[in-house]
Design an enzyme around this catalytic site. Structure first.
Site, PDB file in Angstrom:
ATOM      1  CG  MET A  11       4.362  -5.906 -14.351  1.00 59.93           C
ATOM      2  SD  MET A  11       4.502  -4.381 -15.294  1.00 59.93           S
ATOM      3  CE  MET A  11       5.318  -3.330 -14.116  1.00 59.93           C
ATOM      4  CG  HIS A  64       9.517  -7.056  -4.064  1.00 58.24           C
ATOM      5  ND1 HIS A  64       8.274  -7.096  -3.447  1.00 58.24           N
ATOM      6  CD2 HIS A  64       9.366  -6.223  -5.125  1.00 58.24           C
ATOM      7  CE1 HIS A  64       7.450  -6.288  -4.083  1.00 58.24           C
ATOM      8  NE2 HIS A  64       8.077  -5.758  -5.118  1.00 58.24           N
ATOM      9  CG  HIS A  92       6.277  -9.538  -6.513  1.00 61.93           C
ATOM     10  ND1 HIS A  92       7.492  -8.908  -6.589  1.00 61.93           N
ATOM     11  CD2 HIS A  92       5.461  -8.882  -7.364  1.00 61.93           C
ATOM     12  CE1 HIS A  92       7.418  -7.907  -7.446  1.00 61.93           C
ATOM     13  NE2 HIS A  92       6.198  -7.866  -7.937  1.00 61.93           N
ATOM     14  CD  GLN A 121      -2.018  -2.373 -10.268  1.00 64.89           C
ATOM     15  OE1 GLN A 121      -1.344  -1.891 -11.170  1.00 64.89           O
ATOM     16  NE2 GLN A 121      -1.570  -3.348  -9.516  1.00 64.89           N
TER      17      GLN A 121
HETATM   18  P1  AMP Z   1       4.254  -5.522  -9.897  1.00 63.71           P
HETATM   19  O1  AMP Z   1       5.084  -6.711 -10.256  1.00 63.71           O
HETATM   20  O2  AMP Z   1       5.043  -4.369  -9.366  1.00 63.71           O
HETATM   21  O3  AMP Z   1       3.260  -5.156 -10.974  1.00 63.71           O
HETATM   22  O4  AMP Z   1       3.375  -5.978  -8.642  1.00 63.71           O
HETATM   23  C1  AMP Z   1       2.587  -7.140  -8.690  1.00 63.71           C
HETATM   24  C2  AMP Z   1       1.650  -7.151  -7.513  1.00 63.71           C
HETATM   25  O5  AMP Z   1       2.413  -7.087  -6.297  1.00 63.71           O
HETATM   26  C3  AMP Z   1       0.711  -5.929  -7.488  1.00 63.71           C
HETATM   27  O6  AMP Z   1      -0.579  -6.343  -7.060  1.00 63.71           O
HETATM   28  C4  AMP Z   1       1.359  -5.026  -6.478  1.00 63.71           C
HETATM   29  O7  AMP Z   1       0.443  -4.169  -5.825  1.00 63.71           O
HETATM   30  C5  AMP Z   1       1.921  -6.040  -5.507  1.00 63.71           C
HETATM   31  N1  AMP Z   1       3.015  -5.433  -4.723  1.00 63.71           N
HETATM   32  C6  AMP Z   1       4.071  -4.735  -5.204  1.00 63.71           C
HETATM   33  N2  AMP Z   1       4.837  -4.289  -4.183  1.00 63.71           N
HETATM   34  C7  AMP Z   1       4.237  -4.722  -3.035  1.00 63.71           C
HETATM   35  C8  AMP Z   1       4.542  -4.591  -1.647  1.00 63.71           C
HETATM   36  N3  AMP Z   1       5.615  -3.926  -1.220  1.00 63.71           N
HETATM   37  N4  AMP Z   1       3.691  -5.157  -0.751  1.00 63.71           N
HETATM   38  C9  AMP Z   1       2.596  -5.837  -1.169  1.00 63.71           C
HETATM   39  N5  AMP Z   1       2.265  -5.993  -2.465  1.00 63.71           N
HETATM   40  C10 AMP Z   1       3.068  -5.455  -3.391  1.00 63.71           C
END
Ligand code: AMP
Length: 285
Positions: free
Chosen positions: A30, A34, A37, A156
């Protein structure tokens, strides 16, 4: 790096690559990137010939009172960061490309989705319906060989594994470790909501997980005792968890004792931010 908005364009770009036998890795996100990602992108880059990152703030996975409008967005910066990781395609569709007028289908994974984050007192099962619907669409749009998800969102990741296995979707799912700041805070786009003082309090989440790990390392196995060790850290910081639960890491069923691999999952509101974190106890991370 190409920025692509339309599904037809994405398919036209990927079809000849696939015909040439090149593998495609997909990282669904999304945005507001950071290091969490970026770690998924690096892993995808190392494993595949072509890397596609999707950037779509999916309205279907936000509930009515949630932070859809406030969710941080910076596509220009995201595109620079993705390009620097060697990503080939940033797929950033507008809402109407994903949910055109008259869209009427949802994908629901049962069982795993009505607990923890899916509990009606938390985000609710509709949250996961939104996730599994959009992820199914992304799998159909990009037809990746491998898709990468973070252990940070442990539930998830389990739900997506179940989706892929139940619907025979031909994609391999890789779940990558949680990336943390040096002080232990799990990276999250939502950390942008935290004031310096709130960020300090937010450290209680990772500290509580570490307290539970320490308890297990020193021989504690009883679930209530392990949870109590974690809860004490939250209380010390004045953080009231939305939940703090020990579950089987494979099917989220409740456990009485830490054995093999057990998931400790925590969610708490700190200021405007609702934060989640987790650790696998008593087994391999
Ligand atoms: P999001 O943009 O928050 O939907 O996250 C996109 C992907 O990045 C998802 O698969 C999350 O689980 C992963 N993600 C988010 N935060 C972290 C983190 N701190 N460490 C590893 N993967 C992450």
């Amino acid at each position: 790096m190409r920025i692509v908005r339309a599904v037809t364009e994405l398919r036209a770009l990927l079809a000849p690559e696939r015909r040439a036998g090149r593998t495609v890795g997909l990282v669904p996100t999304m945005g507001y990137f950071h290091d969490g990602h970026l770690s998924l992108m690096r892993r995808a880059r190392a494993d595949n010939d072509l890397v596609v990152v999707s950037l779509f703030v999916n309205p279907a996975q936000f509930g009515p009172g949630e932070d859809l409008d406030a969710y941080p967005r910076d596509e220009r910066r995201d595109a620079e960061l993705a390009a620097a990781e060697g990503v080939d395609v940033l797929f950033a569709p507008p809402i109407e490309e994903v949910y055109p007028e008259g869209f009427a289908t949802t994908v629901t994974v049962g069982r795993l989705t009505d607990t923890l984050e899916g509990d009606e007192a938390q985000r609710g099962a509709e949250h996961f319906q939104g996730v599994t619907t959009v992820v199914t669409k992304l799998f159909n749009m990009a037809a990746p060989d491998v898709a990468y998800f973070g252990q940070k969102d442990a539930q998830q990741a389990l739900v997506i594994r179940k989706l892929v296995s139940d619907l025979d979707i031909p994609v391999r799912i890789e779940v990558c470790p949680t990336i943390r700041d040096e002080d232990g805070l799990a990276l999250s786009s939502r950390n942008a909501y935290l004031s310096p003082a709130e960020r300090e309090r937010a450290l209680a989440l990772s500290r509580s997980l570490r307290a539970a790990e320490d308890a297990v390392a020193s021989g504690t196995r009883d679930a209530a005792a392990v949870v109590a060790a974690a809860r004490a850290e939250l209380e010390r910081a004045g953080v009231e968890p939305d939940y703090l639960q020990l579950r089987s890491a494979s099917d989220l069923s409740p456990v009485e004792r830490v054995n093999g691999s057990t998931l400790l999952a925590v969610a708490a509101r700190v200021g405007r931010a609702r934060l989640i974190d987790n650790a696998i106890l008593g087994g391999e991370q």
